[in-house]
Each structure stands twice: as C-alpha cells, then as structure tokens.
Enzyme design. Structure first.
Site, PDB file in Angstrom:
ATOM      1  N   CYS A 378      44.874  36.806  44.437  1.00  0.00           N
ATOM      2  CA  CYS A 378      44.109  37.548  45.431  1.00  0.00           C
ATOM      3  C   CYS A 378      44.638  38.976  45.557  1.00  0.00           C
ATOM      4  O   CYS A 378      44.368  39.788  44.682  1.00  0.00           O
ATOM      5  CB  CYS A 378      44.094  36.806  46.759  1.00  0.00           C
ATOM      6  N   HIS A 513      42.059  31.719  45.446  1.00  0.00           N
ATOM      7  CA  HIS A 513      43.353  31.072  45.717  1.00  0.00           C
ATOM      8  C   HIS A 513      43.425  29.693  45.047  1.00  0.00           C
ATOM      9  O   HIS A 513      43.078  28.690  45.671  1.00  0.00           O
ATOM     10  CB  HIS A 513      43.538  30.900  47.223  1.00  0.00           C
ATOM     11  N   GLU A 515      45.917  27.924  44.498  1.00  0.00           N
ATOM     12  CA  GLU A 515      46.964  27.058  45.067  1.00  0.00           C
ATOM     13  C   GLU A 515      46.393  25.999  46.015  1.00  0.00           C
ATOM     14  O   GLU A 515      46.995  24.948  46.208  1.00  0.00           O
ATOM     15  CB  GLU A 515      48.042  27.890  45.784  1.00  0.00           C
TER      16      GLU A 515
END
Ligand code: GLN
Length: 539
Positions: A378, A513, A515
C-alpha cells in the site's frame, strides 16, 4: 437453533481473548459444525478506522470493506471463514443505530434508555452476527469491571435468560499472576473479577486461566470454591510457543467436550490433523532469515499484526524462522542505511501521513540498488513509485499529494471516483475522515509476463484495499521503457494495483493489503514468494 458461547475477559486486557475464541471456534469447525465469530467492542468510535494504530493496533479490513478490530484477523486465520461488517459491533455503532431510530420516531414516544433500547439493539446485532450458525462465538472486548462494557454484559445476560437452558455458555478468560519471590500462583484477582461478573447476574460456566504454566487440581478446586464454577470447568490457557498450538492445548484438556455437553450438542468426530501437521512443520523450521520492517508504528507490534502473521506463515511454508527487525523510518537516513545490507529482505508496510516518509524512500532506493528483496505494501508501493520517479526518472520533488499537495510531479494523488467493493462508483467525501477510503475486496488483473503472475499463478485476483491515494494515471508515460512496470491493474485498467522492477531478484509493491488474507496453512502467494526470495539472499 444457534447456541451462543460468550467470552469475557478478567483482571487485565490483552490476555488473548480473540485467540481463545478463535481456537475454540476452530475446534468446533473441525468437528463439522457451522460456526460464526463476532467481536463486541465497548468503545464509542463507530469503527477503529479513525484510531491510531499505536493505541488500538492494526485495523483489520474485511472483504466487504469493514474496518474492524484486529481480533477478526485471528478469527479468519484460525477458522478460515470470512468476517464481515456484522462481525464487529462497537458501542458507537449501537448508539448510532439507536439515535437514528429515535430521530425517525421508531420508539413511539418512549424515553430511550440503555435498558431496554440499547440492550435490545445489541441483542439484535448479536443475532445478525451469528449468521444462523450452529455455534456463535461472541467475544466481549474490554475487561469485566469497565464502565463502558456494562451495556454489553447486561445484553448477554438478558440474551442467556431469553434463550433458556443449554443455549448459551459463558467463558471467562482471566489472569492468574505468578509471584516470583514466593513461587505462588495467585487466585485473588480472578475471585474479584468473577465476583464482579456475578454481581451483574452472569455466572461464568467455564474459567480459562491464563498463566505461564498449567494449573494443578488443588488450584482448580480453590478457584471453583471461590467462583462457583465447577472444578472440572476450570482450564488452563498457558503461554504457548506459537499461537497456532492453542487449539491443540485446548483439545488436550477436553474443553470442547465440556462445551458440547453443556450446550447439549451431539458429538461429531474432531479432525485435529491440520493443527497437528502445522505444529510439526513449525518445529522443523530452524534457519533464520532477517526481514527489516520500515514503519512508523514500531512501538506497538500489534499495529502490524496481520503482517507479522503473514510473514510467519510464509516462513513456515519456506521452512524458515522469520526474524523481523522493526525500524523506525524517522530514524533512517542516507548516513545509516548501510546497516540494511545484513537483511534478507526489506518490507515497507502501509501507513498514513507525512511522518517518516523520507526514511522509507531511502530504504526503497537502497533495496532497489543493492538488489535486496523488497516488498512494498500500500503506502510501501506508493513509496516505490515516488523513489523511482525522483531518482531514476529525475522528476525532482516527485511526491504523493498526501505529503506535498503542491508537488510539481504528483506521481501519487487523490482520485475522486473509486469503485466500492460492489463495483459501484463512489465519490469521496473529503470533509469526513471515517469510512472514506477505497475499502474492501476488489478484483485485479495480473499481467501474464510478470513476477506477480509467477506468484499467484492466475490472472484474476481479488485483494482487500484501504487507502485514499492512487498512482497518478496521467504520469504513467514517464515510466515507459524503464524497468519499472505496472503488472497489476484494476478491472477497468485505470488504477495501478501492482508494480515491479525488472532485473532485480524480487521487487514488488501492491496497492492492496495481501496480509489480511494470509492463512497459516497456505500463507499468501506474495508473502510466500517474498520470503522465498529473501531466504536465497546471501548476507
Ligand atoms: N496513505 C496512503 C493512502 O491513503 C496509503 C494507505 C495505506 O498504506 N493503507 O493512499
């Protein structure tokens, strides 16, 4: 009919209620039950989106674009089900709903009060969040005794009474402090915490006692006597080597069997193999690799919870222990950057605001020039764009308008129209801060000739977003015929989602993102690839 397991916390916060709830839910999912998870947060913010990560920890983003508590990340990682806006209820949302109804005249002239109006709203949201599952695990945030959690505790008390026998169960996670000098485990704080719960009408059915070591029968008997909990319902929740061992540790004590009995549910065979196999894999990882995380919220590693977990997962998949060094980007300068040469990889995570930006740009430049695996997430991707524009394209002063609104080369800028998670255009409201970002899962098209494609092995991916700024499509020409490529784009092709630098061992940035969707068993393609490249680097 849905059964409800309410999890409360006693004595202190941060005991791992979220992980306990997720571990219990996982044991029931692995028995074949349909489970749901929900977090009730007693703070007045509508959601944690506007809170500082240093205070609150990471903001976890769901597919439907909800900005939520980080515990929802544990729920997804442990149980493998997708959370949504309904999975996180804050006092702010409850009050906002109640006030909206009051303004619409829906309370028909009555005085609007905490009991019954606020508590009714909470109960409604609990039912909505349970999504018709067999067992709904509902975690109450905060610590018993906090003033703000009272309406929530009152609601679950009423809920239990209304549903009747064997439909709800109260699990209280509490701390048993160990006094080093006398080598004694103390039960007094727990006695008080349960007393507090009982004074508002909640008798816990199960005590989960957090401490360094398991507690013995004598201590269980003592706790049982003082808390009115049956001694065979007092369990240990010990500090585990890996959080992913906790479902196994709970199973060893047969907590799930006790719950089944109490909820009057038919036994189904438990398949614990996924967690057992995972444990074996974790134990095999010996070799360490060092990843530098260049952030500005480094004082609280919970700010990067999902990132830490995703790196851990990717480590296990690559048979490595990932050792993360958190570096404060404000302290990075051209003079001290060389220490990064001992790192296997450099990761620049997401972030907001001007502070520490220049340090991140220096780190990205160092990774590019010294061919150190680089992963920009990001903001970390926007940093790469700025760095390349300044140092290779020689667009001096290139920047994001977030950091310099007057820059002559706004390579990253605000776009007024974005797509929301349902593909509809939304126009941003620049006056308001909460919920005005490009949020949630969106589709991205991956170029077949790219590192990203090698990682994902598919052209269509869906990833979660949480940002306001975008790569400026008007300046893309400047990057033509360079090693800097835009290998992932939004469906319409106007938003840049993935960047890469060719002729580099592994240099990739993504506007989303990844993750948030990494899981212990499968990791995430980008993290798996990054850690793999990092483990090949000789330091
Ligand atoms: N501050 C940047 C933006 O709003 C990046 C946000 C992030 O890293 N999540 O676009």
């Amino acid at each position: 009919m849905t059964r409800y397991v309410f999890i409360t916390g006693g004595v202190v916060s941060s005991l791992g209620k979220g992980i306990a709830a997720a571990s219990l839910a996982s044991l029931f999912k692995l028995r074949g039950f349909k489970v749901s998870l929900q977090k009730l947060d007693p703070y007045i913010n509508i959601d944690p989106g506007t809170m500082s990560p240093i205070q609150h920890g990471e903001v976890f983003v769901t597919d439907d674009g909800a900005e939520t508590d980080l515990d929802l990340g544990h729920y997804e990682r442990f149980v493998g089900i997708r959370m949504s806006q309904d999975s996180n209820v804050t006092a702010g949302r409850v009050y906002s709903n109640v006030i909206e109804k009051e303004r619409k005249g829906e309370y028909l002239g009555s005085t609007v009060q905490v009991i019954p109006h606020v508590t009714d709203e909470i109960k409604k949201l609990i039912i909505k969040g349970s999504k018709k599952s067999d067992i709904a695990f509902v975690e109450v945030g905060g610590t018993v005794g906090d003033i703000e959690s009272l309406p929530f505790l009152e609601s679950i008390r009423q809920f239990s009474l209304e549903l009747g026998d064997k439909k709800t169960i109260f699990v209280h996670l509490t701390l048993l402090p160990f006094i080093d000098v006398t080598k004694e485990i103390k039960t007094k704080p727990t006695q008080h915490s349960v007393k507090e719960l009982r004074s508002i009408g909640i008798q816990p059915d199960i005590l989960l006692c957090r401490g360094k070591n398991p507690i013995n029968q004598k201590l269980k008997n003592k706790l049982a006597m003082f808390t009115n909990v049956s001694s065979d319902a007092v369990f240990s929740s010990i500090d585990a080597k890996s959080i992913y061992d906790i479902p196994i540790l709970f199973k060893e004590q047969k907590i799930d069997d006790y719950l089944l009995k109490k909820l009057n549910l038919k036994n189904k065979k438990l398949n614990l193999k996924p967690w057992k196999d995972y444990k074996t894999k974790v134990l095999k990882c010996r070799k360490k690799i060092k990843i530098a995380m260049i952030g500005k919220y480094v004082d609280l590693t919970d700010s990067y919870k999902s990132l830490n977990e995703a790196l851990y997962h990717a480590g296990v998949i690559n048979n490595r222990v990932v050792d993360i060094t958190y570096l404060d980007s404000e302290k990075i300068s051209k003079g001290n950057i060389k220490s990064l040469s001992s790192m296997n990889g450099i990761l620049v995570p997401g972030g907001f605001g001007n502070r520490g930006i220049e340090g991140k740009i220096i780190a990205a430049e160092y990774a590019r020039k010294n061919k150190i695996p680089y992963f920009g997430i990001c903001l970390g991707m926007q940093i790469s764009v700025i760095e390349f524009a300044r140092n290779v394209l020689k667009l001096s002063g290139a920047n994001s308008t977030e950091f310099n609104p007057d820059t002559k080369s706004p390579v990253v800028a605000l776009v007024d129209e974005w797509l929301d998670s349902h593909g509809k255009n939304i126009v941003t409201d620049k006056k308001s801060m909460g919920g005005t970002m490009r949020l949630g899962a969106q589709e991205c098209l991956v170029d077949k000739n790219s590192l990203a494609y090698k990682m994902y092995k598919k052209s269509f991916i869906s990833e979660r977003h949480r940002h306001r700024y975008e790569v400026n499509a008007n300046l893309l020409n400047c990057f033509l015929e360079t090693d800097f490529i835009f290998s992932g784009k939004s469906k319409k092709g106007n938003l840049m989602e993935i960047i890469e630098i060719k002729n580099h061992p592994w240099y990739l940035g993504c506007q989303f993102h990844p993750e948030f969707t990494s899981s212990p068993i499968n990791g995430h393609p980008l993290f798996n690839g990054f850690v793999n490249a990092a483990s090949k680097r000789k330091t």
